[in-house]
Enzyme design. Sequence first.
Site, short mmCIF file in Angstrom:
data_model
loop_
_atom_site.label_atom_id
_atom_site.label_comp_id
_atom_site.label_asym_id
_atom_site.label_seq_id
_atom_site.Cartn_x
_atom_site.Cartn_y
_atom_site.Cartn_z
N ASN A 9 1.18 -0.95 0.01
CA ASN A 9 0.09 -0.33 -0.11
C ASN A 9 1.01 1.66 -0.31
O ASN A 9 1.28 1.52 1.54
CB ASN A 9 -1.02 -0.04 0.94
CG ASN A 9 -1.61 1.53 1.45
OD1 ASN A 9 -1.10 1.84 0.52
ND2 ASN A 9 -2.25 1.06 2.72
N TRP A 10 0.81 2.11 -1.31
CA TRP A 10 2.01 3.45 -1.42
C TRP A 10 1.15 4.43 -1.16
O TRP A 10 2.08 5.15 -0.64
CB TRP A 10 2.74 3.17 -3.07
CG TRP A 10 3.61 2.09 -3.46
CD1 TRP A 10 2.83 0.33 -2.80
CD2 TRP A 10 3.80 2.03 -4.88
NE1 TRP A 10 4.10 -0.25 -3.20
CE2 TRP A 10 4.15 0.53 -4.11
CE3 TRP A 10 3.59 3.00 -5.60
CZ2 TRP A 10 5.16 0.19 -6.04
CZ3 TRP A 10 4.35 2.38 -7.09
CH2 TRP A 10 5.32 1.20 -7.19
N LYS A 11 0.14 3.97 -0.38
CA LYS A 11 -0.43 5.52 0.11
C LYS A 11 -0.25 6.28 -0.42
O LYS A 11 -0.06 6.68 -1.93
CB LYS A 11 0.46 5.66 2.25
CG LYS A 11 -0.14 4.19 2.65
CD LYS A 11 0.09 4.73 3.76
CE LYS A 11 -0.17 2.84 4.39
NZ LYS A 11 -0.29 3.26 6.04
N HIS A 94 -9.71 0.82 4.27
CA HIS A 94 -8.28 1.69 5.19
C HIS A 94 -8.88 2.16 6.52
O HIS A 94 -9.31 3.13 6.56
CB HIS A 94 -7.06 2.19 4.52
CG HIS A 94 -6.09 1.86 5.01
ND1 HIS A 94 -5.71 2.69 5.85
CD2 HIS A 94 -4.89 1.13 4.74
CE1 HIS A 94 -3.86 2.71 6.51
NE2 HIS A 94 -3.56 0.77 5.59
N GLU A 96 -6.80 4.25 7.52
CA GLU A 96 -6.79 5.85 7.41
C GLU A 96 -8.30 6.73 6.44
O GLU A 96 -8.35 7.95 6.73
CB GLU A 96 -5.43 6.30 6.19
CG GLU A 96 -4.35 5.84 7.53
CD GLU A 96 -3.08 6.19 6.34
OE1 GLU A 96 -3.31 5.77 5.39
OE2 GLU A 96 -1.90 4.35 7.28
N GLU A 166 -5.15 -5.51 10.00
CA GLU A 166 -4.66 -4.19 11.09
C GLU A 166 -5.00 -2.57 11.72
O GLU A 166 -5.44 -3.11 12.27
CB GLU A 166 -4.62 -2.89 9.75
CG GLU A 166 -3.74 -3.55 7.92
CD GLU A 166 -3.65 -2.37 6.90
OE1 GLU A 166 -1.98 -2.53 7.36
OE2 GLU A 166 -3.92 -1.37 7.27
N GLY A 172 2.32 1.89 11.25
CA GLY A 172 3.44 3.12 10.65
C GLY A 172 3.94 3.87 12.32
O GLY A 172 4.77 4.04 12.50
N SER A 213 3.50 -2.41 10.07
CA SER A 213 4.96 -2.24 10.69
C SER A 213 5.40 -3.98 10.58
O SER A 213 6.27 -3.79 10.84
CB SER A 213 5.32 -1.70 12.29
OG SER A 213 4.91 -0.60 12.26
N GLY A 234 2.68 -1.24 4.37
CA GLY A 234 2.51 0.55 4.32
C GLY A 234 4.10 0.59 3.62
O GLY A 234 4.82 0.44 2.70
P1 PGA Z 1 3.19 -0.03 7.86
O1 PGA Z 1 1.26 0.31 7.02
O2 PGA Z 1 2.93 -1.28 7.34
O3 PGA Z 1 3.44 1.33 7.50
O4 PGA Z 1 2.41 0.38 9.13
C1 PGA Z 1 0.85 -1.11 6.79
C2 PGA Z 1 -1.12 0.25 6.49
O5 PGA Z 1 -1.30 0.93 6.64
O6 PGA Z 1 -1.19 -1.11 5.67
#
Ligand code: PGA
Length: 257
Positions: A9-11, A94, A96, A166, A172, A213, A234
Amino acid sequence: MRKPMMAGNWKMNKTINEAVTLARAIREQVNDVNSVDRVLCPPFIDIPMVSAELMGSNIAVGAQNMHWAESGAYTGEISAPMLKNLVTYVIVGHSERRQYFAETNETVNQKALAALAAGITPIICVGESLEQNENGETQAFVSEQVKAALAGLAAAQMADIVIAYEPIWAIGTGKAATAEQANDICGGVVRQAVGELLGDEAAATIRILYGGSTNDKNIGEIMTQPDIDGALIGGAALKVESYVAMVKTTDEVYQGE
Ligand code: PGA
């Protein structure tokens, strides 16, 4: 056996040029690791170029979001028919998006239904906050998220759905859940909820990812867990070396079984 998946997931990262460069490097290094589904989810604007770059490869593209309507007056949104020939997967719900863009269990369900109707596999995200975790609410909350997201779906569709567990406190933060903790929720809560809703076969079929993470150091232990079928990655998916290492480690774990 469920095929493992490493989904990046490149966000909101990577310009078009950067995205193409990253996709190309990944293709060069893990195009032939066929025991693992590799999925890259760039920002919308990068998708056409990344899809073109990966044409004819064994690496799939996913979107990070989409609207549930086919078309209409929804300024700034993208629909499933627009994505259909460009992506195989779409991330839905997600944390976010739930947190900053007011997505609810109901819209997540609508998006999952719309994705499936267009032949796109939804990667549905669920997971509890730190506060919920500390209050012992994880199981009830995540189970409810799973059941709400799958409302109206049939058991036979579970082969075309992926769920990513998640925990928000792990995203993150550099503080991943332990492999056992993650497996307990992926199996004892997420898979359990699918089983309660749609039966044992559906529960045994659906792929469940862990996210939060993950990196090239902890992925080996995570992927040895029986109820974890992959990762939604991420930060570590933004670098060629770490993403490639995660794919290769997963390949080794599965080849070894
Ligand atoms: P992260 O993000 O691996 O940077 O913790 C995972 C995600 O939000 O899908």
